[in-house]
Design a protein around this motif. Structure first.
Motif, PDB file in Angstrom:
ATOM      1  N   LEU A 162       0.814  -1.144  -0.014  1.00 22.42           N
ATOM      2  CA  LEU A 162      -0.094  -0.081  -0.017  1.00 22.42           C
ATOM      3  C   LEU A 162       0.779   1.456   0.069  1.00 22.42           C
ATOM      4  N   LEU A 163       1.865   1.273   0.882  1.00 25.84           N
ATOM      5  CA  LEU A 163       2.670   2.515   0.864  1.00 25.84           C
ATOM      6  C   LEU A 163       3.479   2.777  -0.263  1.00 25.84           C
ATOM      7  N   ILE A 164       3.890   1.721  -0.898  1.00 29.27           N
ATOM      8  CA  ILE A 164       5.187   1.782  -1.958  1.00 29.27           C
ATOM      9  C   ILE A 164       4.301   1.981  -3.276  1.00 29.27           C
ATOM     10  N   TYR A 165       3.548   0.733  -3.695  1.00 31.84           N
ATOM     11  CA  TYR A 165       2.924   0.869  -4.983  1.00 31.84           C
ATOM     12  C   TYR A 165       1.820   1.938  -4.937  1.00 31.84           C
ATOM     13  N   VAL A 166       0.979   1.789  -4.173  1.00 28.96           N
ATOM     14  CA  VAL A 166      -0.213   2.809  -4.281  1.00 28.96           C
ATOM     15  C   VAL A 166      -0.075   3.920  -3.949  1.00 28.96           C
ATOM     16  N   GLY A 167       0.741   4.311  -2.863  1.00 27.63           N
ATOM     17  CA  GLY A 167       0.968   5.713  -2.176  1.00 27.63           C
ATOM     18  C   GLY A 167       2.267   6.261  -2.911  1.00 27.63           C
ATOM     19  N   ALA A 168       3.012   5.680  -3.828  1.00 28.57           N
ATOM     20  CA  ALA A 168       4.250   6.316  -4.145  1.00 28.57           C
ATOM     21  C   ALA A 168       4.154   6.095  -5.764  1.00 28.57           C
ATOM     22  N   ILE A 169       4.192   4.982  -6.184  1.00 24.45           N
ATOM     23  CA  ILE A 169       4.320   4.408  -7.566  1.00 24.45           C
ATOM     24  C   ILE A 169       3.233   4.881  -8.348  1.00 24.45           C
ATOM     25  N   ASN A 170       1.668   4.558  -7.977  1.00 28.57           N
ATOM     26  CA  ASN A 170       0.754   5.030  -8.853  1.00 28.57           C
ATOM     27  C   ASN A 170       0.428   6.545  -8.473  1.00 28.57           C
ATOM     28  N   VAL A 171       0.845   7.051  -7.393  1.00 27.05           N
ATOM     29  CA  VAL A 171       0.494   8.735  -7.465  1.00 27.05           C
ATOM     30  C   VAL A 171       1.670   9.166  -8.356  1.00 27.05           C
ATOM     31  N   LEU A 172       2.990   8.592  -8.531  1.00 29.33           N
ATOM     32  CA  LEU A 172       4.006   9.281  -9.415  1.00 29.33           C
ATOM     33  C   LEU A 172       3.388   8.956 -10.954  1.00 29.33           C
ATOM     34  N   ILE A 173       2.562   7.970 -11.219  1.00 27.52           N
ATOM     35  CA  ILE A 173       2.263   7.724 -12.624  1.00 27.52           C
ATOM     36  C   ILE A 173       1.031   8.710 -12.821  1.00 27.52           C
ATOM     37  N   LEU A 174       0.348   9.009 -11.827  1.00 27.70           N
ATOM     38  CA  LEU A 174      -0.912   9.938 -12.107  1.00 27.70           C
ATOM     39  C   LEU A 174      -0.309  11.303 -12.340  1.00 27.70           C
ATOM     40  N   PHE A 175       0.793  11.535 -11.417  1.00 24.09           N
ATOM     41  CA  PHE A 175       1.482  12.970 -11.596  1.00 24.09           C
ATOM     42  C   PHE A 175       2.237  13.049 -12.985  1.00 24.09           C
ATOM     43  N   ALA A 176       2.777  11.807 -13.528  1.00 21.76           N
ATOM     44  CA  ALA A 176       3.342  12.153 -15.069  1.00 21.76           C
ATOM     45  C   ALA A 176       2.283  12.179 -16.024  1.00 21.76           C
ATOM     46  N   VAL A 177       1.195  11.695 -15.666  1.00 22.16           N
ATOM     47  CA  VAL A 177       0.002  11.488 -16.757  1.00 22.16           C
ATOM     48  C   VAL A 177      -0.614  12.759 -16.935  1.00 22.16           C
ATOM     49  N   MET A 178      -0.713  13.430 -15.872  1.00 19.27           N
ATOM     50  CA  MET A 178      -1.312  14.737 -15.999  1.00 19.27           C
ATOM     51  C   MET A 178      -0.528  15.864 -16.488  1.00 19.27           C
ATOM     52  N   PHE A 179       0.812  15.551 -16.581  1.00 22.65           N
ATOM     53  CA  PHE A 179       1.628  16.584 -17.456  1.00 22.65           C
ATOM     54  C   PHE A 179       1.507  16.241 -18.821  1.00 22.65           C
ATOM     55  N   ILE A 180       0.756  15.166 -19.276  1.00 20.25           N
ATOM     56  CA  ILE A 180       0.920  14.906 -20.726  1.00 20.25           C
ATOM     57  C   ILE A 180      -0.236  15.546 -21.318  1.00 20.25           C
ATOM     58  N   ASN A 181       0.084  16.590 -22.435  1.00 20.01           N
ATOM     59  CA  ASN A 181      -0.875  17.229 -23.104  1.00 20.01           C
ATOM     60  C   ASN A 181      -2.049  16.479 -23.800  1.00 20.01           C
ATOM     61  N   GLY A 182      -3.156  16.614 -23.603  1.00 21.19           N
ATOM     62  CA  GLY A 182      -4.121  15.736 -24.116  1.00 21.19           C
ATOM     63  C   GLY A 182      -4.221  15.836 -25.697  1.00 21.19           C
TER      64      GLY A 182
END
Length: 176
Positions: free
Chosen positions: A63-83
């Motif tokens: 929960l801490l590593i994959y959901v709390g860090a990696i998945n948040v990092l993926i969401l963070f990177a995806v939100m920087f993509i220009n649609g």
């Protein structure tokens, strides 16, 4: 957890369906943010599987590593993509999609034919090493710490370096 048989079976079916639906969501959603949230559902279901097999420390780490860090990092990177750049060259069906569909369908069919023939109650989920007598006197988290500092020292350090590079890359993207 020591649950009665029907409750344990219901829990396995519920978590398994959550895994399947989340995995399908990761693959089938065209919006990458929805795919990242589906990945979060898959990772939470895996963590709940760890809890049901009495691996509470591994579940908390999941929960801490994959959901709390990696998945948040993926969401963070995806939100920087220009649609508009992401969907500009979108084609409905390609040759790679066909090859992937055939491969995934063959794996699904092989799993559907294999799973009913397997005796799942005969599988021992955890094994115990009898090499060191004192292992019974220490907790699971202490055993994980001993293995990380002895047997798995090099892979642990390599993963920490990779995560450090990913963090530096996220900071570099965020500063721009």
């Amino acid at each position: 957890m020591d649950l009665p048989g029907p409750i344990h079976d219901f829990l396995l079916i519920f978590l398994g369906s959550g895994l399947i639906l989340g995995g399908l969501g990761v693959v089938l959603f065209t919006n990458p943010i929805y795919s990242a949230f589906s990945l979060g559902l898959v990772l939470v279901c895996i963590s709940l599987f760890y809890i049901s097999s009495n691996s509470h420390f591994v579940a908390a780490a999941q929960l801490l590593i994959y959901v709390g860090a990696i998945n948040v990092l993926i969401l963070f990177a995806v939100m920087f993509i220009n649609g508009s750049e992401f969907y500009k060259d979108f084609q409905f069906w390609t040759v790679g999609d066909g090859v992937t569909s055939v491969a995934c369908t063959s794996i699904l069919v092989s799993l559907i034919t294999t799973i009913p023939d397997t005796s799942w109650y005969g599988i021992i989920w955890t094994t115990r090493s009898n090499h060191i007598v004192e292992q019974d006197l220490i907790s699971n988290s202490q055993q994980i710490g001993i293995h990380l500092s002895t047997d798995f020292f090099l892979p642990f350090e390599l993963i920490s370096i990779i995560l450090l590079f990913a963090l530096i890359g996220a900071i570099a993207v965020a500063r721009q």
